[in-house]
Design a protein around this motif. Structure first.
Motif, PDB file in Angstrom:
ATOM      1  N   UNK A   1      14.110 -10.439 -19.549  1.00 50.34           N
ATOM      2  CA  UNK A   1      12.967 -10.784 -18.651  1.00 50.34           C
ATOM      3  C   UNK A   1      11.763 -10.432 -18.835  1.00 50.34           C
ATOM      4  N   UNK A   2      11.473  -9.799 -20.348  1.00 49.33           N
ATOM      5  CA  UNK A   2      10.290  -9.459 -20.984  1.00 49.33           C
ATOM      6  C   UNK A   2       9.628 -10.199 -21.970  1.00 49.33           C
ATOM      7  N   UNK A   3       9.920 -11.240 -21.885  1.00 53.75           N
ATOM      8  CA  UNK A   3       9.153 -12.351 -22.683  1.00 53.75           C
ATOM      9  C   UNK A   3       7.580 -12.470 -22.379  1.00 53.75           C
ATOM     10  N   UNK A   4       6.746 -11.660 -22.668  1.00 57.38           N
ATOM     11  CA  UNK A   4       5.462 -11.579 -22.021  1.00 57.38           C
ATOM     12  C   UNK A   4       4.361 -11.685 -23.077  1.00 57.38           C
ATOM     13  N   UNK A   5       3.305 -12.491 -22.590  1.00 54.83           N
ATOM     14  CA  UNK A   5       2.062 -12.539 -23.214  1.00 54.83           C
ATOM     15  C   UNK A   5       1.428 -11.290 -23.512  1.00 54.83           C
ATOM     16  N   UNK A   6       0.572 -10.960 -24.725  1.00 57.72           N
ATOM     17  CA  UNK A   6      -0.022  -9.828 -25.028  1.00 57.72           C
ATOM     18  C   UNK A   6      -0.841  -9.472 -23.805  1.00 57.72           C
ATOM     19  N   UNK A   7      -1.338 -10.384 -23.030  1.00 59.66           N
ATOM     20  CA  UNK A   7      -2.538 -10.075 -22.005  1.00 59.66           C
ATOM     21  C   UNK A   7      -1.445  -9.213 -20.869  1.00 59.66           C
ATOM     22  N   UNK A   8      -0.444  -9.789 -20.657  1.00 59.33           N
ATOM     23  CA  UNK A   8       0.663  -9.227 -19.663  1.00 59.33           C
ATOM     24  C   UNK A   8       1.136  -7.928 -20.185  1.00 59.33           C
ATOM     25  N   UNK A   9       1.565  -7.887 -21.475  1.00 55.66           N
ATOM     26  CA  UNK A   9       1.885  -6.600 -21.713  1.00 55.66           C
ATOM     27  C   UNK A   9       0.728  -5.537 -21.778  1.00 55.66           C
ATOM     28  N   UNK A  10      -0.346  -5.780 -21.840  1.00 52.60           N
ATOM     29  CA  UNK A  10      -1.479  -4.907 -21.559  1.00 52.60           C
ATOM     30  C   UNK A  10      -1.679  -4.655 -20.401  1.00 52.60           C
ATOM     31  N   UNK A  11      -1.415  -5.537 -19.043  1.00 53.44           N
ATOM     32  CA  UNK A  11      -1.924  -5.417 -17.873  1.00 53.44           C
ATOM     33  C   UNK A  11      -0.578  -4.722 -16.979  1.00 53.44           C
ATOM     34  N   UNK A  12       0.573  -5.097 -17.461  1.00 51.35           N
ATOM     35  CA  UNK A  12       1.885  -4.607 -16.734  1.00 51.35           C
ATOM     36  C   UNK A  12       2.286  -3.405 -17.700  1.00 51.35           C
ATOM     37  N   UNK A  13       2.052  -3.361 -19.075  1.00 44.58           N
ATOM     38  CA  UNK A  13       2.676  -2.358 -19.764  1.00 44.58           C
ATOM     39  C   UNK A  13       1.812  -1.339 -20.006  1.00 44.58           C
ATOM     40  N   UNK A  14       0.782  -1.428 -20.740  1.00 46.47           N
ATOM     41  CA  UNK A  14      -0.160  -0.382 -21.064  1.00 46.47           C
ATOM     42  C   UNK A  14      -0.840   0.282 -19.791  1.00 46.47           C
ATOM     43  N   UNK A  15      -1.075  -0.231 -18.739  1.00 44.79           N
ATOM     44  CA  UNK A  15      -1.830   0.096 -17.840  1.00 44.79           C
ATOM     45  C   UNK A  15      -0.581   0.998 -16.849  1.00 44.79           C
ATOM     46  N   UNK A  16       0.595   1.096 -17.065  1.00 41.99           N
ATOM     47  CA  UNK A  16       1.494   1.935 -16.418  1.00 41.99           C
ATOM     48  C   UNK A  16       1.150   3.205 -17.071  1.00 41.99           C
ATOM     49  N   UNK A  17       0.678   3.459 -18.405  1.00 45.65           N
ATOM     50  CA  UNK A  17       0.372   4.478 -18.908  1.00 45.65           C
ATOM     51  C   UNK A  17      -0.764   5.162 -18.001  1.00 45.65           C
ATOM     52  N   UNK A  18      -1.795   4.319 -17.913  1.00 47.65           N
ATOM     53  CA  UNK A  18      -2.935   4.727 -16.950  1.00 47.65           C
ATOM     54  C   UNK A  18      -2.709   5.171 -15.636  1.00 47.65           C
TER      55      UNK A  18
END
Length: 477
Positions: A74-91
């Motif tokens: 369930x993780x076939x995401x656009x780069x925009x979604x990876x940034x918003x949902x993935x990278x911002x989890x680090x933030x």
């Protein structure tokens, strides 16, 4: 970074001087945020240029919509979604650690000290939401974006201060940072409560089990990144698939870390991990999110929509007017009803300037804008443009207000940093220490002796020069 020890607040004035450990902690934390803020500013400008230069604008849309990731999970995401949902989890993981530290070792530990920033932050979120609601009720707009103007971006605000070369006294810096921490807490709650629709309870249960295991391993003192990183990724993936916004996983894990020191420890585990992860958050995660989220069209039509459409106008006025009125009003009310006196080194216009600076809402505002208008890509981009314009206007107004008091701020900052006896402790914190005054007396005595020696040497040289001139005059032509 050393955790701040709570100041004695029995006689503490509103925005009064911080304790030395707290002042040093604030300075270190904001120095790191400033660097990240400059990178964030660069990424935002790059996104706007990439999205608005005709020759390359199509590539921007193609890149950020490019999908990658395991579809089976369930993780076939656009780069925009990876940034918003993935990278911002680090933030948000770093935000969770900051919040935990403030609750157990910082100003939020003391209810009386916490009252001011908490009230100011709450008013600073309620007022923008109210402004947005009033504009959209009057203009028959959508109420979905009420939460967009409620967030403050501390890194972007500090980048603005760095660009204009303004130095804030430690009390104002601490006020701004604590506001942002409380602001992040309520932004997290807003995302969790209002932007969770359908929940997959099986995936959510798996995420909760993973969080419980994370907590258990921490309490048992288990160490090793090779254990925690895979576990964190699993928790994040399960949280994403549960329907709860995946950044909540980052916050939860940040709050679980211990941020108090035990005997023999130089830093707590939370401080140590924050020191390792903050550069990844500030230098990579947040700038990449800005790169893939801030690229909105700035055509004449799009700019006109920002100031005419109720949803976008509500965001602009919420950031510029709501934030300033809310934080300033909340601070004034807190001072009024607690009978606290404002620090005599500062004035109410200083509070207004910081309140206006808090109107710079970027990272979390963009994220909430994406969530609020997920079904309308055009309106989502217009709201993002409104966030950019609102933040820009707030920054310009704050810069003007801060520059009017810049000379005073520089004098206060120099006084806070002056260390004439060179013992590593600013002199302003040693005024009650007899040994400090004895050291200073010895320093001044040595200086006086040196000046007397120089005076005697200069006098002898002058006499010798005068005698030589007399001899020359008496010599026959």
């Amino acid at each position: 970074m050393a955790a701040p020890s709570p100041t004695d607040h029995k006689n503490r004035k509103l925005l009064g001087r911080l304790s030395l450990p707290e002042s040093r902690f604030i300075a270190d934390a904001l120095r790191a945020e400033t660097v990240g803020g400059v990178l964030l500013l660069v990424a935002a400008i790059a996104a706007l240029l990439w999205a608005n230069i005709p020759a390359i604008s199509d590539s921007y849309a193609s890149v950020r919509s490019f999908h990658i990731g395991p579809a089976s999970l369930g993780l076939d995401l656009s780069l925009q979604h990876w940034a918003a949902d993935g990278l911002l989890a680090v933030f948000f993981f770093v935000a969770g650690i900051e919040l935990k530290r403030e609750l157990v070792a910082g100003d939020l530990r003391d209810p009386r000290a916490a009252a001011l920033p908490v009230i100011a932050a709450l008013c600073g979120m309620a007022a923008p939401a109210l402004v947005y609601a009033l504009v959209n009720v009057a203009g028959d707009g959508s109420m979905d974006g009420w939460a967009v103007p409620t967030a403050t971006d501390i890194a972007f605000a500090l980048a603005v201060l760095a660009v204009i070369g303004t130095s804030l006294p430690s009390a104002l810096r601490a006020f701004l940072l604590t506001l942002a921490v409380v602001d992040d807490l309520f932004a997290i709650l807003i995302i969790a409560v209002f932007f969770t629709s359908e929940i997959d309870f099986l995936a959510l249960g798996g995420a909760l089990v993973g969080l419980a295991l994370f907590w258990f391993l921490l309490r048992r003192g288990v160490r090793g990144w090779y254990i925690y990183v895979p576990l964190a990724l699993a928790v994040w993936g399960l949280m994403y698939n549960s329907g709860v916004h995946a950044t909540i996983a980052g916050v939860a894990m940040g709050l679980m870390l211990r941020c108090t020191r035990r005997e023999g420890e130089r830093t707590s585990p939370g401080e140590h991990i924050e020191h390792l992860v903050r550069p990844v958050s500030a230098g990579l995660a947040v700038p990449l999110f800005a790169l893939f989220s801030a690229g909105v069209s700035l055509s004449d039509e799009a700019i006109a929509q920002v100031f005419t459409r109720p949803e976008t106008l509500g965001v602009v006025l919420g950031l510029v007017v709501g934030k300033a009125v809310g934080i300033f009003g909340g601070t004034w009310l807190a001072a009024r009803f607690t009978k606290a006196e404002l620090n005599e080194d500062l004035a109410w216009p200083d509070v207004l300037a910081v309140a206006t600076l808090a109107g710079i809402g970027f990272t979390v505002s963009l994220l909430i804008g994406e969530l609020a208008f997920a079904g309308d890509a055009t309106l989502a981009d217009e709201v993002k443009a409104a966030v950019l314009f609102g933040s820009l206007i707030a920054a310009v107004i704050a810069c003007v207000l801060l520059k009017l008091r810049d000379r005073r701020y520089r004098a206060l900052t120099e006084a806070e940093e002056r260390d004439e006896d060179r013992d590593g402790i600013p002199d302003i914190y040693e005024e009650g220490n007899p040994e400090y005054h004895l050291r200073m007396a010895k320093i001044y005595e040595d200086r006086a002796a040196e000046h007397r020696r120089r005076a005697q040497k200069a006098a002898a040289a002058a006499l010798q020069s005068a005698a030589g001139s007399t001899t020359e005059a008496d010599r026959p032509a």
